[in-house]
Design a protein around this motif. Sequence first.
Motif, PDB file in Angstrom:
ATOM      1  N   TYR A   1       0.977  -1.432  -0.317  1.00 12.79           N
ATOM      2  CA  TYR A   1      -0.224   0.050  -0.276  1.00 12.79           C
ATOM      3  C   TYR A   1       0.718   1.077   0.312  1.00 12.79           C
ATOM      4  CZ  TYR A   1      -2.764   3.547   1.553  1.00 12.79           C
ATOM      5  OH  TYR A   1      -3.057   4.597   1.905  1.00 12.79           O
ATOM      6  N   GLN A   3       0.708   5.936  -0.610  1.00 14.21           N
ATOM      7  CA  GLN A   3      -0.406   6.577  -0.821  1.00 14.21           C
ATOM      8  C   GLN A   3      -0.063   8.145  -0.621  1.00 14.21           C
ATOM      9  OE1 GLN A   3      -3.599   6.732  -1.289  1.00 14.21           O
ATOM     10  NE2 GLN A   3      -3.809   9.278  -1.638  1.00 14.21           N
ATOM     11  N   TYR A  26      -7.558   3.106   5.323  1.00  8.74           N
ATOM     12  CA  TYR A  26      -6.721   2.144   4.152  1.00  8.74           C
ATOM     13  C   TYR A  26      -6.647   0.864   3.864  1.00  8.74           C
ATOM     14  CZ  TYR A  26      -6.407   7.432   2.662  1.00  8.74           C
ATOM     15  OH  TYR A  26      -6.796   8.765   3.152  1.00  8.74           O
ATOM     16  N   ILE A  27      -6.397   0.079   5.027  1.00 16.39           N
ATOM     17  CA  ILE A  27      -5.883  -1.053   5.077  1.00 16.39           C
ATOM     18  C   ILE A  27      -7.005  -1.735   5.978  1.00 16.39           C
ATOM     19  CG2 ILE A  27      -4.562  -2.747   6.216  1.00 16.39           C
ATOM     20  CD1 ILE A  27      -2.319  -0.793   5.105  1.00 16.39           C
ATOM     21  N   ARG A 120      -1.957  -0.143  -4.294  1.00 19.14           N
ATOM     22  CA  ARG A 120      -2.839  -1.071  -3.920  1.00 19.14           C
ATOM     23  C   ARG A 120      -2.027  -2.462  -4.593  1.00 19.14           C
ATOM     24  NH1 ARG A 120      -8.584  -0.732  -5.838  1.00 19.14           N
ATOM     25  NH2 ARG A 120      -8.249  -2.551  -4.183  1.00 19.14           N
ATOM     26  N   THR A 185      -8.898   2.572  -7.999  1.00 14.90           N
ATOM     27  CA  THR A 185      -7.455   2.857  -7.991  1.00 14.90           C
ATOM     28  C   THR A 185      -7.653   4.231  -8.655  1.00 14.90           C
ATOM     29  OG1 THR A 185      -6.766   0.601  -7.697  1.00 14.90           O
ATOM     30  CG2 THR A 185      -5.427   2.641  -7.386  1.00 14.90           C
TER      31      THR A 185
END
Length: 205
Positions: A1, A3, A26-27, A120, A185
Amino acid sequence: YLQQTVLPQMPVAELKEAIKWEVEKYIPQAIDNYYFDFAALDTTSNPLQVKGLIVAARRQAVDNLVALIKGAGLRPVAVEIEPVVWQRTCKEVKNALVVDIGGRITQITLLQGGCPVVSRAIDLGGYTFTQVIASVLDLPYAEAERLKQRQPGLLPDIVRPVELSPLHRALLQTVEELTREIQRTVSFYQEQHAGMQIDQLLLAG
């Protein structure tokens, strides 16, 4: 991951805690299952903020890699995630979508201005396609893998459509699932950055 994000300027101890809360947004799994870190890129127009990359990797995957390196008699110094590797190896690429299809996972990375801004990993890869072939044709896995590698035309030609066999339809469903994840995504980043641009699509694996 991976970002890209903007965080307030703060002491290192507080920054680590802020990163943890940001990653948890987000996880989908417990944060304890991941290693995570933050790399500052530059300051923003606001001197009280810093722009950087939040990265996270599955703890088991990292531990297995470190154990392998140590088993070879080497001393690991750092672990670099795939999106950063893409940045280093494709320096001429500025605005691109990278889809790296591996054995078990596919890494989707968006580059903007040559820098990875979101990435991702999804649980779909070459193994998934082989499993579909094995299931539809009732073949052992090893035989299905050989067929996947050697038989042309397993995926139908979308330019010149043909009558779809059960295998064609099953494989297309898997491709469509991958396509949806790619679209998700891109849309996620585009919602927050209207000026997003994609000039190239890079397919690897």
